[in-house]
Scaffold this active site. Structure first.
Site, PDB file in Angstrom:
ATOM      1  N   HIS A  30       1.896  -0.139   6.155  1.00 46.15           N
ATOM      2  CA  HIS A  30       1.777  -0.172   4.720  1.00 46.15           C
ATOM      3  C   HIS A  30       0.539  -0.666   4.092  1.00 46.15           C
ATOM      4  O   HIS A  30      -0.005  -0.136   3.438  1.00 46.15           O
ATOM      5  CB  HIS A  30       3.224  -0.842   4.159  1.00 46.15           C
ATOM      6  CG  HIS A  30       3.140  -0.622   2.792  1.00 46.15           C
ATOM      7  ND1 HIS A  30       4.030   0.275   1.939  1.00 46.15           N
ATOM      8  CD2 HIS A  30       2.973  -1.627   1.778  1.00 46.15           C
ATOM      9  CE1 HIS A  30       3.805  -0.127   0.789  1.00 46.15           C
ATOM     10  NE2 HIS A  30       3.245  -1.329   0.506  1.00 46.15           N
ATOM     11  N   GLU A  31       0.390  -1.982   4.641  1.00 43.19           N
ATOM     12  CA  GLU A  31      -0.778  -2.896   3.958  1.00 43.19           C
ATOM     13  C   GLU A  31      -1.966  -2.098   4.558  1.00 43.19           C
ATOM     14  O   GLU A  31      -3.182  -2.161   3.850  1.00 43.19           O
ATOM     15  CB  GLU A  31      -0.588  -4.137   4.462  1.00 43.19           C
ATOM     16  CG  GLU A  31       0.509  -4.982   3.779  1.00 43.19           C
ATOM     17  CD  GLU A  31       0.690  -5.123   2.423  1.00 43.19           C
ATOM     18  OE1 GLU A  31      -0.563  -4.870   1.863  1.00 43.19           O
ATOM     19  OE2 GLU A  31       1.736  -5.027   1.799  1.00 43.19           O
ATOM     20  N   HIS A  53      -3.045   0.515   1.919  1.00 37.56           N
ATOM     21  CA  HIS A  53      -3.672  -0.184   0.985  1.00 37.56           C
ATOM     22  C   HIS A  53      -4.904  -0.429   1.200  1.00 37.56           C
ATOM     23  O   HIS A  53      -6.035  -0.161   0.537  1.00 37.56           O
ATOM     24  CB  HIS A  53      -3.095  -1.265   0.422  1.00 37.56           C
ATOM     25  CG  HIS A  53      -1.854  -1.182  -0.352  1.00 37.56           C
ATOM     26  ND1 HIS A  53      -1.378  -0.164  -0.883  1.00 37.56           N
ATOM     27  CD2 HIS A  53      -0.577  -1.835  -0.008  1.00 37.56           C
ATOM     28  CE1 HIS A  53      -0.300  -0.213  -1.405  1.00 37.56           C
ATOM     29  NE2 HIS A  53       0.483  -1.053  -0.682  1.00 37.56           N
TER      30      HIS A  53
END
Length: 345
Positions: free
Chosen positions: A26-27, A30
């Site tokens: 997820h990170e 980003h």
């Protein structure tokens, strides 16, 4: 003695590592999106708590922390104004939307990959047609082998997972089903036996679904329909929660999820991967809900800014995020207490 301890501990460790993988993916989404949009990333951290390893490459500080349960991608100008040309706040609305949704999209892609592995690992590709019944089945009083299930209690069925989902959502032992029999649709009222699990009665599936030989085309199709079915479970669960079919005691937080994953690890690799796919898709979609403190809320604000060409005042945004975060943390505490109570029971 040591073997027994390891037998208990290793599934929990695998569950925790998988959750950390979801967060890293997820990170990482980003992070990659920010770099593509030329946004300065101040720190990319794996884990939370005290630092174990830290090094700097370019403008970014990379950190590994002690507690492998969390992580973050800290971008310049993400939570405060910055004059840096590479700050998040200086980029276009489109670029910021791309960065915000990238984390959830990566979770959904991970879910698709895991579902693909599950489909490829099976000797046959599942269908929604009934192959045979258990010896003690009662649904065969109405259903027949060869029936292709089209809907269960109004829920459209596209994949084998939809069949089990439709059965599990029933409030009683009799279901309204639509099947295709000899080329024609038939509406049936089908009675099943139920079994109790954690204080609730569930339909017992007393038939088997037909499997067909794998081909590249049906593997891709089945992966796509199963992925959509897993995603639909998130919205069906939310729908059932709103209607009161489920209560807070039926929700699970990190503790409950770790318990479920660790149990699946002991069962089989297939069960483990299926739970993992459900979790990563669930997390990806839930993150896109317009709830303060989640990526979905930031997405909502960016869409508002793009349409009306103005931002929500910083003090309002901060206050809404603070209230939303407090409510989420409060809900998480309640759910965690419930999870821990279940473990002791």
């Amino acid at each position: 003695m040591l073997a027994n301890i390891w037998h208990t501990v290793y599934p929990i460790l695998i569950a925790i590592l998988f959750f950390e993988l979801i967060i890293i993916i997820h990170e990482g989404g980003h992070f990659v999106a920010a770099r593509l949009m030329k946004i300065k990333v101040n720190e990319f951290s794996i884990g939370m708590g005290p630092k174990i390893i830290q090094f700097k490459r370019g403008e970014t500080l990379y950190t590994l922390r002690l507690l492998l349960f969390g992580g973050y991608c800290a971008m310049e100008g993400e939570s405060e104004e910055s004059d840096d040309e590479g700050s998040f706040s200086k980029k276009s609305v489109g670029a910021r939307i791309f960065v915000v949704v990238a984390g959830a999209v990566m979770n959904l892609i991970l879910g698709f990959v895991i579902v693909g592995i599950l489909v490829c690992s099976q000797s046959l590709v599942g269908t929604t047609a009934i192959a045979k019944f258990d010896d003690n089945a009662i649904s065969n009083a109405t259903l027949q082998a060869g029936d292709k299930i089209k809907s269960i209690d109004g829920m459209r069925v596209y994949s084998p997972s939809d069949v089990s989902t439709g059965l599990s959502r029933s409030a009683d032992d009799t279901l309204d089903m639509v099947v295709v029999r000899n080329g024609k649709e038939e509406k049936l009222s089908v009675k099943f036996e139920t079994e109790e699990y954690e204080g609730r009665d569930y339909i017992r599936m007393d038939f088997w679904l037909l499997g067909v030989e794998k081909t590249p085309l049906n593997v891709i199709k089945n992966t796509a329909t199963e992925w959509v079915s897993y995603a639909r479970m998130v919205f069906l669960s939310l729908h059932d929660l709103i209607l009161g079919r489920y209560g807070l005691k039926d929700l699970s937080g990190p503790v409950g999820a770790v318990s479920v994953v660790s149990t699946a690890v002991k069962t089989s690799a297939f069960s483990m991967l299926r739970i993992m796919a459900l979790l990563t898709i669930n997390i990806g979609l839930f993150n896109l809900f317009p709830i303060p403190a989640l990526d979905g809320w930031r997405l909502f604000l960016l869409i508002f800014e793009g349409i009306f060409k103005r931002k929500l005042p910083d003090k309002w945004e901060w206050a809404i995020n603070a209230v939303g975060l407090a409510l989420l943390l409060g809900l998480m505490c309640i759910i965690t207490f419930s999870d821990v109570s279940k473990l002791f029971k």
